[in-house]
Design an enzyme around this catalytic site. Structure first.
Site, PDB file in Angstrom:
ATOM      1  N   LYS A 121       0.843  -1.204   0.000  1.00 23.22           N
ATOM      2  CA  LYS A 121       0.000   0.000   0.000  1.00 23.22           C
ATOM      3  C   LYS A 121       0.875   1.250   0.000  1.00 23.22           C
ATOM      4  O   LYS A 121       0.714   2.148  -0.825  1.00 23.22           O
ATOM      5  CB  LYS A 121      -0.939   0.016   1.210  1.00 23.22           C
ATOM      6  CG  LYS A 121      -1.969   1.125   1.112  1.00 23.22           C
ATOM      7  CD  LYS A 121      -2.608   1.473   2.432  1.00 23.22           C
ATOM      8  CE  LYS A 121      -1.921   2.645   3.056  1.00 23.22           C
ATOM      9  NZ  LYS A 121      -2.520   3.156   4.267  1.00 23.22           N
ATOM     10  N   ASP A 139      -6.555   0.580   0.581  1.00 24.16           N
ATOM     11  CA  ASP A 139      -6.753   0.829   2.009  1.00 24.16           C
ATOM     12  C   ASP A 139      -8.176   0.409   2.359  1.00 24.16           C
ATOM     13  O   ASP A 139      -8.884  -0.165   1.523  1.00 24.16           O
ATOM     14  CB  ASP A 139      -6.478   2.304   2.362  1.00 24.16           C
ATOM     15  CG  ASP A 139      -7.624   3.198   1.948  1.00 24.16           C
ATOM     16  OD1 ASP A 139      -8.430   2.779   1.070  1.00 24.16           O
ATOM     17  OD2 ASP A 139      -7.757   4.297   2.503  1.00 24.16           O
TER      18      ASP A 139
END
Ligand code: SF4
Length: 212
Positions: A121, A139
């Site tokens: 991420k 996310d």
């Protein structure tokens, strides 16, 4: 409509709806962005933005942060949660940044994930934001929105990323990461999504899939 066409239509609809520039974290340079994203794990971007001015005031460069005392770092980032692990990671990442890349934030996911505390991420945020590269940033908001829209059947972030990379052309991936994320914050809320007023309601699978 096939799944790829649907994904492109969703991405284009969100693109037209939301402002051209979406930035959840504010930063002065690539080092600040990298550290801010590491700190954003398990907390809100707003909380991160509250602690970083004092942090970067004291430790503005990888050189300075690599030499920081852990208790001092912990105190400065305490409000972001998981502060023991995060303090260790931002110090170790600064050291590795110097050791492996001469203090320069690298531009590929493969190089970035060698840094402590940097997962896919964080790496995707960095390559998309700083280097205009294709990036799928998974996310909690992105995961929820793409799942409800029926673009993925997965909830594990790496698998969600792979699914979206298959559906969207590379040049749309980063923008979609930002718009889908913003849509999750503003309309497709975790508890009570506002489906009645949602611009994607005719394209959405929510209610026809198991709910998250
Ligand atoms: S229709 Fe509802 S569930 Fe689907 S994206 Fe919009 S707000 Fe989310």
């Amino acid at each position: 409509m096939d799944k790829k066409s649907k994904a492109v239509l969703i991405a284009d609809t969100l693109d037209a709806h939301y402002p051209p520039e979406i930035q959840f974290l504010h930063f002065k340079n690539s080092f600040e962005l990298l550290i801010a994203v590491i700190l954003s794990a398990q907390t809100t971007d707003e909380q991160v933005m509250r602690v970083v001015p004092a942090l970067f005031d004291k430790f503005p460069t990888p050189e300075k942060m690599a030499k920081a005392d852990i208790p001092v770092l912990e105190k400065l980032i305490h409000a972001t949660g998981f502060f023991h692990a995060k303090a260790k990671n931002i110090k170790a990442t600064s050291q590795k940044l110097l050791e492996l890349y001469g203090g320069v934030v690298p531009s590929t996911i493969e190089e970035l994930i060698k840094l402590p505390g940097v997962g896919r991420k964080t790496a995707n945020v960095v390559v998309g934001t700083l280097f205009d590269k294709p990036a799928v940033i998974v996310d909690t908001h992105f995961k929820r929105v793409t799942y409800r829209l029926g673009l993925t059947k997965n909830t594990e972030p790496d698998k969600v990323e792979a699914d979206i990379r298959k559906l969207l052309p590379p040049e749309k991936q980063y923008r979609f990461s930002m718009t889908a994320n913003l849509h999750g914050r503003e309309c497709c809320h975790a508890r009570k999504p506002e489906c009645d007023i949602c611009i994607l309601k005719d394209l959405c699978s929510y209610g026809r899939t198991s709910r998250i």
